[in-house]
Design a protein around this motif. Sequence first.
Motif, PDB file in Angstrom:
ATOM      1  N   LEU A 146      33.811 -37.040  37.691  1.00 32.59           N
ATOM      2  CA  LEU A 146      33.261 -36.346  38.848  1.00 32.59           C
ATOM      3  C   LEU A 146      34.106 -35.135  39.203  1.00 32.59           C
ATOM      4  O   LEU A 146      33.589 -34.074  39.559  1.00 32.59           O
ATOM      5  CB  LEU A 146      33.196 -37.313  40.042  1.00 32.59           C
ATOM      6  CG  LEU A 146      32.594 -36.767  41.340  1.00 32.59           C
ATOM      7  CD1 LEU A 146      31.161 -36.312  41.122  1.00 32.59           C
ATOM      8  CD2 LEU A 146      32.660 -37.823  42.439  1.00 32.59           C
ATOM      9  N   ASP A 147      35.422 -35.262  39.073  1.00 29.36           N
ATOM     10  CA  ASP A 147      36.334 -34.158  39.378  1.00 29.36           C
ATOM     11  C   ASP A 147      36.044 -32.957  38.485  1.00 29.36           C
ATOM     12  O   ASP A 147      35.995 -31.817  38.945  1.00 29.36           O
ATOM     13  CB  ASP A 147      37.780 -34.623  39.200  1.00 29.36           C
ATOM     14  CG  ASP A 147      38.790 -33.564  39.613  1.00 29.36           C
ATOM     15  OD1 ASP A 147      38.834 -33.229  40.808  1.00 29.36           O
ATOM     16  OD2 ASP A 147      39.534 -33.072  38.741  1.00 29.36           O
ATOM     17  N   GLU A 148      35.838 -33.205  37.200  1.00 36.10           N
ATOM     18  CA  GLU A 148      35.567 -32.120  36.253  1.00 36.10           C
ATOM     19  C   GLU A 148      34.245 -31.437  36.574  1.00 36.10           C
ATOM     20  O   GLU A 148      34.144 -30.207  36.557  1.00 36.10           O
ATOM     21  CB  GLU A 148      35.536 -32.672  34.833  1.00 36.10           C
ATOM     22  CG  GLU A 148      35.295 -31.615  33.762  1.00 36.10           C
ATOM     23  CD  GLU A 148      35.180 -32.209  32.367  1.00 36.10           C
ATOM     24  OE1 GLU A 148      34.994 -31.422  31.422  1.00 36.10           O
ATOM     25  OE2 GLU A 148      35.260 -33.444  32.230  1.00 36.10           O
ATOM     26  N   GLY A 165      26.655 -44.844  36.919  1.00 33.83           N
ATOM     27  CA  GLY A 165      26.463 -45.100  35.496  1.00 33.83           C
ATOM     28  C   GLY A 165      27.141 -44.010  34.676  1.00 33.83           C
ATOM     29  O   GLY A 165      28.305 -43.685  34.898  1.00 33.83           O
ATOM     30  N   ASP A 166      26.388 -43.430  33.764  1.00 36.07           N
ATOM     31  CA  ASP A 166      26.955 -42.391  32.891  1.00 36.07           C
ATOM     32  C   ASP A 166      26.850 -40.989  33.468  1.00 36.07           C
ATOM     33  O   ASP A 166      27.497 -40.059  32.968  1.00 36.07           O
ATOM     34  CB  ASP A 166      26.246 -42.407  31.523  1.00 36.07           C
ATOM     35  CG  ASP A 166      26.600 -43.628  30.699  1.00 36.07           C
ATOM     36  OD1 ASP A 166      27.732 -44.139  30.865  1.00 36.07           O
ATOM     37  OD2 ASP A 166      25.750 -44.089  29.912  1.00 36.07           O
ATOM     38  N   TYR A 167      26.012 -40.806  34.492  1.00 37.39           N
ATOM     39  CA  TYR A 167      25.704 -39.449  34.947  1.00 37.39           C
ATOM     40  C   TYR A 167      26.080 -39.194  36.407  1.00 37.39           C
ATOM     41  O   TYR A 167      26.216 -40.122  37.205  1.00 37.39           O
ATOM     42  CB  TYR A 167      24.205 -39.161  34.746  1.00 37.39           C
ATOM     43  CG  TYR A 167      23.783 -39.109  33.296  1.00 37.39           C
ATOM     44  CD1 TYR A 167      24.075 -38.002  32.511  1.00 37.39           C
ATOM     45  CD2 TYR A 167      23.113 -40.182  32.713  1.00 37.39           C
ATOM     46  CE1 TYR A 167      23.703 -37.949  31.181  1.00 37.39           C
ATOM     47  CE2 TYR A 167      22.738 -40.141  31.378  1.00 37.39           C
ATOM     48  CZ  TYR A 167      23.036 -39.016  30.614  1.00 37.39           C
ATOM     49  OH  TYR A 167      22.679 -38.979  29.295  1.00 37.39           O
ATOM     50  N   ILE A 168      26.199 -37.900  36.729  1.00 37.33           N
ATOM     51  CA  ILE A 168      26.419 -37.465  38.100  1.00 37.33           C
ATOM     52  C   ILE A 168      25.082 -37.504  38.833  1.00 37.33           C
ATOM     53  O   ILE A 168      24.080 -36.962  38.338  1.00 37.33           O
ATOM     54  CB  ILE A 168      26.998 -36.030  38.135  1.00 37.33           C
ATOM     55  CG1 ILE A 168      28.280 -35.936  37.294  1.00 37.33           C
ATOM     56  CG2 ILE A 168      27.251 -35.596  39.569  1.00 37.33           C
ATOM     57  CD1 ILE A 168      29.385 -36.858  37.750  1.00 37.33           C
ATOM     58  N   THR A 169      25.049 -38.131  39.995  1.00 39.09           N
ATOM     59  CA  THR A 169      23.794 -38.331  40.727  1.00 39.09           C
ATOM     60  C   THR A 169      23.902 -37.754  42.135  1.00 39.09           C
ATOM     61  O   THR A 169      24.933 -37.880  42.793  1.00 39.09           O
ATOM     62  CB  THR A 169      23.456 -39.834  40.815  1.00 39.09           C
ATOM     63  OG1 THR A 169      23.347 -40.364  39.492  1.00 39.09           O
ATOM     64  CG2 THR A 169      22.150 -40.063  41.557  1.00 39.09           C
ATOM     65  N   ILE A 170      22.829 -37.100  42.569  1.00 40.76           N
ATOM     66  CA  ILE A 170      22.772 -36.564  43.937  1.00 40.76           C
ATOM     67  C   ILE A 170      22.587 -37.738  44.903  1.00 40.76           C
ATOM     68  O   ILE A 170      21.617 -38.500  44.808  1.00 40.76           O
ATOM     69  CB  ILE A 170      21.612 -35.563  44.086  1.00 40.76           C
ATOM     70  CG1 ILE A 170      21.844 -34.351  43.179  1.00 40.76           C
ATOM     71  CG2 ILE A 170      21.459 -35.118  45.548  1.00 40.76           C
ATOM     72  CD1 ILE A 170      20.662 -33.397  43.120  1.00 40.76           C
ATOM     73  N   ALA A 192      25.383 -30.634  48.265  1.00 38.33           N
ATOM     74  CA  ALA A 192      24.997 -32.045  48.199  1.00 38.33           C
ATOM     75  C   ALA A 192      26.216 -32.906  47.906  1.00 38.33           C
ATOM     76  O   ALA A 192      27.152 -32.459  47.243  1.00 38.33           O
ATOM     77  CB  ALA A 192      23.936 -32.267  47.122  1.00 38.33           C
ATOM     78  N   ILE A 193      26.180 -34.135  48.409  1.00 37.80           N
ATOM     79  CA  ILE A 193      27.175 -35.128  47.994  1.00 37.80           C
ATOM     80  C   ILE A 193      26.707 -35.707  46.662  1.00 37.80           C
ATOM     81  O   ILE A 193      25.554 -36.135  46.537  1.00 37.80           O
ATOM     82  CB  ILE A 193      27.305 -36.253  49.038  1.00 37.80           C
ATOM     83  CG1 ILE A 193      27.863 -35.707  50.350  1.00 37.80           C
ATOM     84  CG2 ILE A 193      28.201 -37.371  48.520  1.00 37.80           C
ATOM     85  CD1 ILE A 193      27.914 -36.725  51.463  1.00 37.80           C
ATOM     86  N   VAL A 194      27.566 -35.659  45.660  1.00 41.27           N
ATOM     87  CA  VAL A 194      27.225 -36.227  44.354  1.00 41.27           C
ATOM     88  C   VAL A 194      28.255 -37.290  43.985  1.00 41.27           C
ATOM     89  O   VAL A 194      29.422 -37.198  44.368  1.00 41.27           O
ATOM     90  CB  VAL A 194      27.156 -35.146  43.257  1.00 41.27           C
ATOM     91  CG1 VAL A 194      26.042 -34.156  43.545  1.00 41.27           C
ATOM     92  CG2 VAL A 194      28.487 -34.418  43.112  1.00 41.27           C
ATOM     93  N   LYS A 195      27.810 -38.290  43.274  1.00 37.57           N
ATOM     94  CA  LYS A 195      28.696 -39.352  42.802  1.00 37.57           C
ATOM     95  C   LYS A 195      28.321 -39.726  41.373  1.00 37.57           C
ATOM     96  O   LYS A 195      27.196 -39.455  40.925  1.00 37.57           O
ATOM     97  CB  LYS A 195      28.598 -40.593  43.704  1.00 37.57           C
ATOM     98  CG  LYS A 195      29.215 -40.406  45.079  1.00 37.57           C
ATOM     99  CD  LYS A 195      29.213 -41.709  45.871  1.00 37.57           C
ATOM    100  CE  LYS A 195      29.864 -41.531  47.229  1.00 37.57           C
ATOM    101  NZ  LYS A 195      29.869 -42.792  48.024  1.00 37.57           N
ATOM    102  N   LYS A 196      29.264 -40.326  40.683  1.00 38.16           N
ATOM    103  CA  LYS A 196      28.983 -40.795  39.330  1.00 38.16           C
ATOM    104  C   LYS A 196      28.349 -42.173  39.418  1.00 38.16           C
ATOM    105  O   LYS A 196      28.959 -43.128  39.892  1.00 38.16           O
ATOM    106  CB  LYS A 196      30.264 -40.838  38.501  1.00 38.16           C
ATOM    107  CG  LYS A 196      30.007 -41.073  37.032  1.00 38.16           C
ATOM    108  CD  LYS A 196      31.267 -40.879  36.210  1.00 38.16           C
ATOM    109  CE  LYS A 196      30.980 -41.105  34.730  1.00 38.16           C
ATOM    110  NZ  LYS A 196      32.185 -40.910  33.899  1.00 38.16           N
TER     111      LYS A 196
END
Length: 233
Positions: free
Chosen positions: A142-144, A104-109, A98-102
């Motif tokens: 996001l990198d981590e 707000g505070d969380y990683i989102t799909i 999946a493509i995920v992005k940050k």
Amino acid sequence: MRYHLKKLSILLVLVVGISATTVNNDRLYEISKNIEIFVNVYKELNKNYVDDLDPSQLMRVGIDAMVGSLDPYTNYISESQVASYRINTEGKYQGIGAIVKKVGDYITIIEPYQDSPVVKAGLRAGDEIIKVQGRSTKGRSLDEMNQVMRGVPGTSLDLTINRPTENKTWDVSLERSQVSIPNVPYSGIVSDGIGYVVLTTFTADASRNIRKEISKMKKEDPDLKGIILDLRN
């Protein structure tokens, strides 16, 4: 005379050898001492700094500064950057699919791939990944998080998911897999004589896949006279 010369040569070799060993030992000592200083500073900052620090980001800044002080051609490339390069050139990677992005505070799909581990687990776009392997993703880069989520196919990954639209939080276990990203996820006829093709990544087979989709549309509409090629993002 020859004996004395030979003896002198042996003595010179020994002196040079001892000098080289001393230089090497001095260099190793300097390296060891400075690594110890660096580690102690790193620990003290993470432990006592007035604000919470991201240890991975702090280390990355230190590494980049170190190699950046040498010349423009010496760079550190992280594992996640190598994975990103592979995605862009081959359209493949090992992970959750999946493509995920940050957000707000969380990683989102943002975009799950068809038949990926994420889709098989019932996850969908908009779901927040609030924990990975029991570790909160809040404030993490996001990198981590990508480094943690990507891994060897067949290995498991435990996630805690929040679905804001349903106010629902639950735990899920995925099995990482080899993910092939479709670089032409959609094509079709949008009006008389006009086709539409989406290209997401410039992989080695991009042109072949586009030609394949155009051929399909020509069979569907022999009067095809134009193509909208979507290169957004």
